[in-house]
Design a protein around this motif. Structure first.
Motif, PDB file in Angstrom:
ATOM      1  N   VAL A 162      46.016  30.612  45.787  1.00  0.00           N
ATOM      2  CA  VAL A 162      47.004  30.939  46.229  1.00  0.00           C
ATOM      3  C   VAL A 162      47.136  32.625  46.196  1.00  0.00           C
ATOM      4  O   VAL A 162      47.734  33.238  47.117  1.00  0.00           O
ATOM      5  N   TYR A 163      47.199  32.878  44.892  1.00  0.00           N
ATOM      6  CA  TYR A 163      47.245  34.344  44.572  1.00  0.00           C
ATOM      7  C   TYR A 163      46.262  35.276  45.337  1.00  0.00           C
ATOM      8  O   TYR A 163      46.276  36.167  45.774  1.00  0.00           O
ATOM      9  N   ALA A 164      44.795  34.380  45.200  1.00  0.00           N
ATOM     10  CA  ALA A 164      44.051  35.362  45.921  1.00  0.00           C
ATOM     11  C   ALA A 164      44.254  35.472  47.337  1.00  0.00           C
ATOM     12  O   ALA A 164      43.831  36.537  48.098  1.00  0.00           O
ATOM     13  N   LEU A 165      44.736  34.402  47.846  1.00  0.00           N
ATOM     14  CA  LEU A 165      44.963  34.475  49.516  1.00  0.00           C
ATOM     15  C   LEU A 165      46.220  35.868  49.526  1.00  0.00           C
ATOM     16  O   LEU A 165      45.910  36.423  50.625  1.00  0.00           O
ATOM     17  N   HIS A 166      47.041  35.729  48.806  1.00  0.00           N
ATOM     18  CA  HIS A 166      48.203  36.828  48.923  1.00  0.00           C
ATOM     19  C   HIS A 166      47.436  38.191  49.066  1.00  0.00           C
ATOM     20  O   HIS A 166      48.036  38.941  49.549  1.00  0.00           O
ATOM     21  N   LYS A 167      46.450  38.497  47.954  1.00  0.00           N
ATOM     22  CA  LYS A 167      45.929  39.631  47.832  1.00  0.00           C
ATOM     23  C   LYS A 167      45.103  39.898  49.010  1.00  0.00           C
ATOM     24  O   LYS A 167      45.086  40.962  49.461  1.00  0.00           O
TER      25      LYS A 167
ATOM     26  N   ALA B  49      55.299  48.355  37.491  1.00  0.00           N
ATOM     27  CA  ALA B  49      54.510  48.188  38.804  1.00  0.00           C
ATOM     28  C   ALA B  49      54.981  46.948  39.624  1.00  0.00           C
ATOM     29  O   ALA B  49      55.095  46.777  41.041  1.00  0.00           O
ATOM     30  N   HIS B  50      55.035  45.793  38.902  1.00  0.00           N
ATOM     31  CA  HIS B  50      55.590  44.721  39.272  1.00  0.00           C
ATOM     32  C   HIS B  50      56.746  44.686  39.836  1.00  0.00           C
ATOM     33  O   HIS B  50      57.171  44.386  41.281  1.00  0.00           O
ATOM     34  N   ALA B  51      57.775  45.435  39.166  1.00  0.00           N
ATOM     35  CA  ALA B  51      59.175  45.472  39.643  1.00  0.00           C
ATOM     36  C   ALA B  51      59.149  46.243  41.124  1.00  0.00           C
ATOM     37  O   ALA B  51      59.792  45.960  42.120  1.00  0.00           O
ATOM     38  N   ILE B  52      58.362  47.393  40.858  1.00  0.00           N
ATOM     39  CA  ILE B  52      58.298  48.301  42.352  1.00  0.00           C
ATOM     40  C   ILE B  52      57.558  47.522  43.574  1.00  0.00           C
ATOM     41  O   ILE B  52      58.319  47.356  44.541  1.00  0.00           O
ATOM     42  N   HIS B  53      56.352  46.555  43.258  1.00  0.00           N
ATOM     43  CA  HIS B  53      56.215  45.712  44.215  1.00  0.00           C
ATOM     44  C   HIS B  53      57.093  44.833  44.824  1.00  0.00           C
ATOM     45  O   HIS B  53      57.255  44.752  45.958  1.00  0.00           O
ATOM     46  N   GLU B  54      57.742  44.245  43.781  1.00  0.00           N
ATOM     47  CA  GLU B  54      58.779  43.273  44.412  1.00  0.00           C
ATOM     48  C   GLU B  54      59.821  43.844  45.437  1.00  0.00           C
ATOM     49  O   GLU B  54      60.539  43.626  46.446  1.00  0.00           O
TER      50      GLU B  54
HETATM   51  C1  HEM Z   1      51.698  43.577  52.547  1.00  0.00           C
HETATM   52  C2  HEM Z   1      51.580  43.209  51.649  1.00  0.00           C
HETATM   53  C3  HEM Z   1      52.178  42.473  50.421  1.00  0.00           C
HETATM   54  C4  HEM Z   1      53.497  42.065  50.289  1.00  0.00           C
HETATM   55  C5  HEM Z   1      54.691  42.127  51.363  1.00  0.00           C
HETATM   56  C6  HEM Z   1      53.794  41.581  49.019  1.00  0.00           C
HETATM   57  C7  HEM Z   1      54.934  41.144  48.364  1.00  0.00           C
HETATM   58  C8  HEM Z   1      54.822  40.278  47.270  1.00  0.00           C
HETATM   59  C9  HEM Z   1      55.998  39.820  46.704  1.00  0.00           C
HETATM   60  C10 HEM Z   1      57.434  39.692  47.292  1.00  0.00           C
HETATM   61  C11 HEM Z   1      55.616  39.223  45.404  1.00  0.00           C
HETATM   62  C12 HEM Z   1      56.781  38.384  44.638  1.00  0.00           C
HETATM   63  C13 HEM Z   1      57.226  39.288  43.430  1.00  0.00           C
HETATM   64  C14 HEM Z   1      57.867  38.515  42.277  1.00  0.00           C
HETATM   65  O1  HEM Z   1      58.775  37.457  42.782  1.00  0.00           O
HETATM   66  O2  HEM Z   1      57.488  38.494  41.310  1.00  0.00           O
HETATM   67  C15 HEM Z   1      54.211  39.630  45.362  1.00  0.00           C
HETATM   68  C16 HEM Z   1      53.634  39.295  44.042  1.00  0.00           C
HETATM   69  C17 HEM Z   1      52.493  39.711  43.917  1.00  0.00           C
HETATM   70  N1  HEM Z   1      51.522  40.510  44.635  1.00  0.00           N
HETATM   71 FE1  HEM Z   1      52.075  41.006  46.528  1.00  0.00          FE
HETATM   72  N2  HEM Z   1      52.412  41.720  48.143  1.00  0.00           N
HETATM   73  C18 HEM Z   1      51.552  42.226  49.121  1.00  0.00           C
HETATM   74  C19 HEM Z   1      50.454  42.783  48.875  1.00  0.00           C
HETATM   75  C20 HEM Z   1      49.698  42.461  47.750  1.00  0.00           C
HETATM   76  C21 HEM Z   1      48.314  42.892  47.385  1.00  0.00           C
HETATM   77  C22 HEM Z   1      47.362  43.851  48.351  1.00  0.00           C
HETATM   78  C23 HEM Z   1      48.031  42.636  45.886  1.00  0.00           C
HETATM   79  C24 HEM Z   1      46.884  42.975  45.087  1.00  0.00           C
HETATM   80  C25 HEM Z   1      45.906  43.493  45.483  1.00  0.00           C
HETATM   81  C26 HEM Z   1      49.322  41.977  45.283  1.00  0.00           C
HETATM   82  C27 HEM Z   1      49.524  41.227  44.214  1.00  0.00           C
HETATM   83  C28 HEM Z   1      50.300  40.605  43.814  1.00  0.00           C
HETATM   84  C29 HEM Z   1      50.356  39.672  42.763  1.00  0.00           C
HETATM   85  C30 HEM Z   1      49.329  39.840  41.624  1.00  0.00           C
HETATM   86  C31 HEM Z   1      51.558  39.179  42.688  1.00  0.00           C
HETATM   87  C32 HEM Z   1      52.098  38.225  41.534  1.00  0.00           C
HETATM   88  C33 HEM Z   1      53.220  38.893  40.517  1.00  0.00           C
HETATM   89  C34 HEM Z   1      53.336  37.896  39.189  1.00  0.00           C
HETATM   90  O3  HEM Z   1      52.694  36.969  39.150  1.00  0.00           O
HETATM   91  O4  HEM Z   1      54.585  38.006  39.047  1.00  0.00           O
HETATM   92  N3  HEM Z   1      50.268  41.950  46.547  1.00  0.00           N
HETATM   93  N4  HEM Z   1      53.938  40.051  46.292  1.00  0.00           N
END
Ligand code: HEM
Ligand code: HEM
Length: 193
Positions: A47-52, A139-144
């Motif tokens: 599921v993580y791999a698909l997200h990435k 980085a995690h916080a920024i991404h979220e």
């Molecule tokens: C358009 C693209 C993306 C969106 C909208 C997005 C959004 C999100 C969101 C909302 C979360 C949940 C954060 C949390 O609750 O902890 C998440 C988790 C994550 N994302 Fe993304 N993401 C995107 C692309 C990517 C890409 C390209 C990668 C890696 C190359 C990535 C790697 C991860 C990982 C590893 C997590 C899991 C964090 C954890 O285990 O706590 N994401 N992403």
């Protein structure tokens, strides 16, 4: 329907990029929020791999979209107050920035955490930086939070599109809809030309 935009509506390429990226980014964000609650298992890894992989696809679509947009022309703004046009353009720039920053921040986080990265199991991608556990929290916080900010800006974007459609009854939404038919525009005095 032509591939390129004209004076009356967006072309099918712009529409394709707009709607596929909108669906992809919202779906992947919700997917991201749900997947972090899964208990550790083999399916969690898939599921993580698909997200990435989906996220990386959105990054590639962003590059293609910007390249196409530079080559294409945009239909002129519908008549309206200057502040509204400035607000619309600012929102569009912000949305473009989110579409770039979300996958990049995910990739950055993934690299800092030391996770491997593949695109649909077809090929590997390199880490953007060395492993760093402390920085990976940031980085995690920024991404979220980028995703939450995107949702916030989107409320304004969708609200404006609906306001144009329902109250102003102009072509702003119609000319971006996949099969939308544009109507004759009203002149600023409200008369049809
Ligand atoms: C358009 C693209 C993306 C969106 C909208 C997005 C959004 C999100 C969101 C909302 C979360 C949940 C954060 C949390 O609750 O902890 C998440 C988790 C994550 N994302 Fe993304 N993401 C995107 C692309 C990517 C890409 C390209 C990668 C890696 C190359 C990535 C790697 C991860 C990982 C590893 C997590 C899991 C964090 C954890 O285990 O706590 N994401 N992403
Ligand atoms: C995350 C989802 C979305 C993103 C990232 C996004 C992004 C954008 C961007 C960057 C533009 C400017 C196009 C350009 O100048 O190249 C745009 C235009 C537009 N968007 Fe979205 N959008 C999203 C969702 C939506 C939704 C759900 C609607 C409809 C309710 C919508 C309606 C429109 C309309 C009507 C335009 C054309 C505005 C005009 O012609 O001036 N968008 N969008």
């Amino acid at each position: 329907m032509s591939l390129r935009s004209n004076d009356r509506q967006w072309g099918s390429m712009v529409k394709f990029f707009h709607w596929i990226v909108a669906l992809g980014i919202l779906g992947n964000g919700v997917w991201g929020l749900l997947m972090t609650d899964m208990s550790p298992s083999m399916s969690k890894i898939s599921v993580y791999a698909l997200h990435k992989s989906i996220g990386l696809t959105i990054l590639a679509l962003f590059v293609l979209r910007v390249a196409w947009r530079l080559f294409d022309r945009a239909p002129p703004d519908e008549p309206g107050p200057l502040w509204q046009r400035i607000a619309a353009h600012t929102t569009h720039v912000l949305l473009y920035a989110f579409v770039l920053a979300l996958p990049l921040s995910g990739w950055w986080y993934n690299s800092l955490h030391g996770y491997p990265l593949q695109w649909f199991k077809l090929f590997n991608l390199p880490a953007l930086t060395a492993k760093n556990d402390e920085l990976s929290q940031t980085a995690h916080a920024i991404h979220e939070y980028l995703f939450y900010f995107l949702l916030l800006v989107l409320v304004g974007h969708v609200g404006a599109a609906l306001k144009h459609h329902v109250f102003d009854q102009d072509n702003v939404l119609r000319r971006m809809l996949p099969f939308g038919r544009v109507r004759q525009s009203k002149s600023p005095s409200g008369e049809l030309p």
